[in-house]
Design an enzyme around this catalytic site. Structure first.
Site, PDB file in Angstrom:
ATOM      1  N   ARG A   1       0.837  -1.204  -0.012  1.00 22.72           N
ATOM      2  CA  ARG A   1      -0.001  -0.162  -0.026  1.00 22.72           C
ATOM      3  C   ARG A   1       0.880   1.275  -0.030  1.00 22.72           C
ATOM      4  O   ARG A   1       0.396   2.386  -0.320  1.00 22.72           O
ATOM      5  CB  ARG A   1      -0.736  -0.098   1.256  1.00 22.72           C
TER       6      ARG A   1
ATOM      7  N   HIS B   1     -11.065  -0.112  -3.856  1.00 21.33           N
ATOM      8  CA  HIS B   1     -10.346   0.282  -2.713  1.00 21.33           C
ATOM      9  C   HIS B   1     -11.275   0.697  -1.656  1.00 21.33           C
ATOM     10  O   HIS B   1     -11.172   2.193  -1.311  1.00 21.33           O
ATOM     11  CB  HIS B   1      -9.486   1.501  -3.108  1.00 21.33           C
TER      12      HIS B   1
ATOM     13  N   TYR C   1     -17.127  19.442  -5.783  1.00 22.04           N
ATOM     14  CA  TYR C   1     -16.698  20.584  -6.405  1.00 22.04           C
ATOM     15  C   TYR C   1     -15.890  20.603  -7.617  1.00 22.04           C
ATOM     16  O   TYR C   1     -15.912  21.326  -8.899  1.00 22.04           O
ATOM     17  CB  TYR C   1     -16.305  21.875  -5.624  1.00 22.04           C
TER      18      TYR C   1
END
Length: 538
Positions: free
Chosen positions: A5, A52, A96
């Site tokens: 990871r 994930h 956004y």
């Protein structure tokens, strides 16, 4: 596994979260360079739901970094909206901002549908994801990586795409190329914010030989004249620092009169960095810069740690974390690229042979097309027609299935010239690929040619200078240059106490110890030197 990871894979240079973001954007959402932008929240939701499940914010942070031109030399995500700034501003909320893939990111993804890499089940077994992406360039060195795992960490700075590919080509041409020769191609890190790397050739070679080390990185500046004033303008800052914090630090030093050569600092940056320092007098830029290099983030240490995951020698093994040298990284990536190109050609050859087989079936029935049509018309059903065609024309199930998929009128009007022309072309393509696959040299030639194409399409000039230019004045730190030249009085009392005072209105008002009195008073300056002799021989 925690190392997987946190550490990048040498093959595609990505951590799992980055790989899954790019894969979901390409295969699930079709957010390719020619597509419309899509809200980042949609991407994060897709990645978290299918690949994930580690929290939306960590996924969004990874996506944001891949869209920041001040973090990566070549961004992999094309962001629209506020994705943060060099001043340390955070990105806007994912609802956004919008994003899609860049053209260079597609060079990591385009070969996925050609069986070039292995796939595995996702966390819940409902979907498939690639173990690595079939990267067409050494992504890990080009864009760098950072991560911390248990007991180990990595910090790989970005490198120039042209230089890295040149080193790969050198290794293809001569597999025995030495590390010293590779270092003549890969001169050092090439940082997104530019700057200068202050380090010797031996220091840089040591980093690439041992897989770790450090060098100094400093900003770039120039002087400008505005009327009677001389300005010192910082145009590039070290990679990874907060520009706003740098301006604030310099402002604090100026306000505290630590740098008497400067009277003001202001940030005039827009798209380009422009930090303006106003000099008190012309010609005082050298001591001002020397102080800033010593006491501000204008010069910082760049710590390099080339730890990455190296693939196993045997299929099915586990990747191993290794603090790799430059030549090991390049060789491992080239081995992966060679295997990827071979698998791509094998897939193309398989598809060609399947098409050739079908075209041969079409060509066979044209020897007696009337009989074929008569058999189909007189058959009791599709299975009956298939069996009779196979017996009459010596065809197999696949060929007959394709023939029977055509409507009867299309079969009757099928142009044999087009069939034979396509068959000849497919056989030529198959022969060409067979020749490439049978020759290691030819296959390496394809790898080399494709690398040079990537270099031509995406290569850019180096941004970060290595060492100090011969035209650049040597900057030396001298403490005396930062003492403000002011008048001062040296006061010595009868009991041997000494003090300095800028001014006074009356001698009686000078503060001294009780019972003591002023013995001597001398007008001097802040840059004057006083010498005292005692009865102890000193």
């Amino acid at each position: 596994m925690i190392t997987a990871r946190a550490l990048p894979d040498v093959r595609d240079g990505l951590k799992p979260v980055q790989r899954r973001i790019l894969y979901a954007m390409d295969r699930n959402l079709r957010l390719r360079p020619d597509a419309r932008y899509r809200k980042s929240a949609a991407v994060i939701g897709e990645v978290m739901a299918k690949y994930h499940p580690h929290g939306d914010q960590s996924i969004y942070d990874a996506l944001v970094r891949m869209a920041q031109p001040f973090s990566l030399l070549h961004t992999l995500v094309d962001g629209q909206g506020n994705f943060g700034s060099l001043d340390g501003d955070g990105a806007a909320a994912m609802r956004y901002t919008e994003c899609k893939l860049t053209k260079l990111a597609m060079e990591l993804l385009t070969e996925l549908g050609q069986q070039t890499v292995d796939f595995r089940a996702n966390y819940d077994g409902q979907h498939q994801e690639p173990e690595v992406l079939p990267a067409q360039f050494p992504q890990m060195l080009v864009n760098g990586a950072e991560g911390i795992a248990v007991g180990m960490a990595t910090r790989i700075p970005p490198h120039n795409l042209r230089e890295v590919i040149d080193a790969c080509v050198m290794l293809i041409d001569d597999p025995e190329t030495s590390l010293s020769a590779l270092c003549r191609k890969v001169k050092g890190p090439d940082l997104p914010t530019g700057g200068s790397i202050i380090g010797t050739t031996e220091e840089l070679r040591s980093i690439y030989e041992n897989g770790r080390g450090s060098v100094k990185v400093r900003g770039v500046w120039k002087t400008e004249t505005k009327g009677r004033k001389e300005l010192l303008v910082i145009t590039e800052v070290p990679w990874g620092i907060n520009k706003g914090s740098l301006v604030e630090k310099i402002g604090g030093l100026v306000a505290a009169r630590k740098i008497p050569q400067l009277v003001d600092v202001r940030d005039e940056s827009s798209e380009e960095v422009r930090i303006v320092l106003e000099l008190r007098k012309p010609g005082e830029s050298a001591p001002a810069i020397a102080y800033l290099l010593k006491h501000s983030p204008l010069e910082m240490g760049l710590h390099v740690n080339l730890t990455c995951l190296i693939p196993p020698e045997v299929p099915g093994g586990v990747c191993t974390p290794v603090q790799a040298s430059l030549d090991l990284i390049l060789r491992k990536w080239l081995d992966f690229r060679y295997a990827t190109v071979r698998r791509r050609f094998e897939y193309e050859l398989q598809k060609l042979r399947e098409r050739i087989h079908i075209l041969e079936g079409f060509a066979a029935i044209f020897a007696d097309l009337d009989a074929a049509i008569r058999i189909i018309r007189s058959s009791e059903g599709k299975r009956d027609a298939a069996e009779r065609l196979m017996d009459h024309f010596d065809l197999d199930d696949v060929q007959v299935e394709k023939i029977l998929e055509l409507q009867l009128y299309r079969l009757a009007k099928l142009p044999i010239s087009e069939i034979l022309e396509e068959l000849e072309q497919k056989r030529e393509d198959a022969a060409r690929i067979e020749a490439i696959l049978s020759s290691t040299r030819e296959l390496w030639g394809v790898v080399r040619s494709e690398l040079l194409d990537i270099r031509k399409m995406y290569g850019r000039p180096r941004r970060t200078r290595i060492g100090v230019s011969v035209d650049e004045p040597v900057v030396e730190f001298d403490e005396s240059a930062y003492i403000v030249n002011e008048d001062a009085f040296v006061i010595v009392t009868r009991e041997g106490w000494v003090k300095r005072q800028g001014s006074f209105t009356n001698i009686d008002k000078i503060r001294i110890r009780e019972g003591d009195e002023i013995g001597w008073l001398v007008l001097a300056g802040t840059r004057a030197t006083g010498t005292f002799f005692s009865d102890q021989g000193a």
